[in-house]
Scaffold this motif. Sequence first.
Motif, mmCIF file in Angstrom:
data_model
loop_
_atom_site.group_PDB
_atom_site.id
_atom_site.type_symbol
_atom_site.label_atom_id
_atom_site.label_comp_id
_atom_site.label_asym_id
_atom_site.label_seq_id
_atom_site.Cartn_x
_atom_site.Cartn_y
_atom_site.Cartn_z
ATOM 1 N N LEU A 255 -0.412 9.662 11.270
ATOM 2 C CA LEU A 255 0.178 8.605 10.462
ATOM 3 C C LEU A 255 0.708 9.058 9.110
ATOM 4 C CD1 LEU A 255 -2.543 5.877 11.144
ATOM 5 C CD2 LEU A 255 -0.354 6.160 12.297
ATOM 6 N N ASP A 256 0.553 10.327 8.782
ATOM 7 C CA ASP A 256 0.910 10.817 7.455
ATOM 8 C C ASP A 256 2.355 10.509 7.083
ATOM 9 O OD1 ASP A 256 0.282 12.421 5.037
ATOM 10 O OD2 ASP A 256 1.805 13.764 5.860
ATOM 11 N N ARG A 257 3.278 10.594 8.021
ATOM 12 C CA ARG A 257 4.695 10.376 7.727
ATOM 13 C C ARG A 257 5.151 8.943 7.947
ATOM 14 N NH1 ARG A 257 5.794 14.398 4.428
ATOM 15 N NH2 ARG A 257 5.534 16.452 5.357
ATOM 16 N N THR A 258 4.326 8.130 8.615
ATOM 17 C CA THR A 258 4.796 6.800 8.992
ATOM 18 C C THR A 258 4.013 5.649 8.368
ATOM 19 O OG1 THR A 258 3.402 6.805 10.981
ATOM 20 C CG2 THR A 258 5.651 7.660 11.197
ATOM 21 N N HIS A 259 2.732 5.821 8.108
ATOM 22 C CA HIS A 259 1.901 4.704 7.652
ATOM 23 C C HIS A 259 2.284 4.279 6.237
ATOM 24 C CE1 HIS A 259 -1.626 2.265 6.736
ATOM 25 N NE2 HIS A 259 -1.851 2.228 8.036
ATOM 26 N N TRP A 260 2.342 2.995 6.012
ATOM 27 C CA TRP A 260 2.795 2.452 4.728
ATOM 28 C C TRP A 260 1.927 2.918 3.575
ATOM 29 C CZ3 TRP A 260 -0.418 -0.442 1.703
ATOM 30 C CH2 TRP A 260 -1.538 -1.020 2.315
ATOM 31 N N LEU B 67 5.973 -2.676 3.807
ATOM 32 C CA LEU B 67 4.759 -2.552 3.010
ATOM 33 C C LEU B 67 4.811 -1.329 2.097
ATOM 34 C CD1 LEU B 67 2.047 -3.523 5.663
ATOM 35 C CD2 LEU B 67 3.023 -4.949 3.852
ATOM 36 N N ALA B 68 5.372 -0.234 2.604
ATOM 37 C CA ALA B 68 5.523 0.957 1.764
ATOM 38 C C ALA B 68 6.437 0.663 0.578
ATOM 39 C CB ALA B 68 6.079 2.114 2.588
ATOM 40 N N GLY B 69 7.493 -0.124 0.822
ATOM 41 C CA GLY B 69 8.399 -0.492 -0.255
ATOM 42 C C GLY B 69 7.731 -1.375 -1.291
#
Length: 255
Positions: free
Chosen positions: A12-17, A225-227
Amino acid sequence: MNPLAYKQFLELDRTHWWMRGRRKVYLGLLEHLLRAKRPKRVLDLGAGIGGFLEGLDEIKAEGGRVFPADIDAESLGHIANRGFPGGIVADGSALPYKDGSFDLICLFDAIEHTPDDLAVMVEIERVLAPGGHLFVSVPAYQFLFANNDRVAQHFRRYRRGRLDELFQRAGMTVVRNTHTNVFLFPLILPVLLVIKTMEKVFRMKADPNHTNLTWPMPRFVHSILAGVFGAELPFSKRFGWPAGHSICALARKGS
């Protein structure tokens, strides 16, 4: 770290929010607070799978170097696969470096894994060069200690005042101490409290195969969510937030 947590972090390092959001906020705030003072020798202590190494490599001075270190040898293999070989196994309370070795030391969600956080702070102060900086990020609020903390083998969660006290007792000066993951905290808080209440009332045992990173959601939701997480950065550059799901802080060693 629990093998399950390693597996999740790798996937998930590159994708999780959460991972994307914290990289933007922590690295952005660190670069802002350092201003034009680019560190030449950087230590990523408790580097895990190396999610921050590329960002630190961009922050360091030209001709400088980022050194990864972790107490778990397995993590260094993952780090080497990301293009950062030469990492060493190191206990934060007994670092194999000379006094004044580093201009910047970072512990991204690492110090909560140590049984004696003050001993680690004192040792970090020793290997920091005069005028060098320490950047720390930690989970906030002990009352939120839950299954995710147990799976990740956390000893504690923190208050801002606890971090201030650790810095001061180790002989360092606080530059910035702020909560992070602020805008999503009103959503996260009631969910965690409900889960903790259910565990207590129904005496539910912690599930080692589930953490808050395993909840499935569409990729576009992760991006939203990352945004939202990252949107706090412009404000964090100006002031410290009084509440949030995590905390990050920068301290400086005296000249």
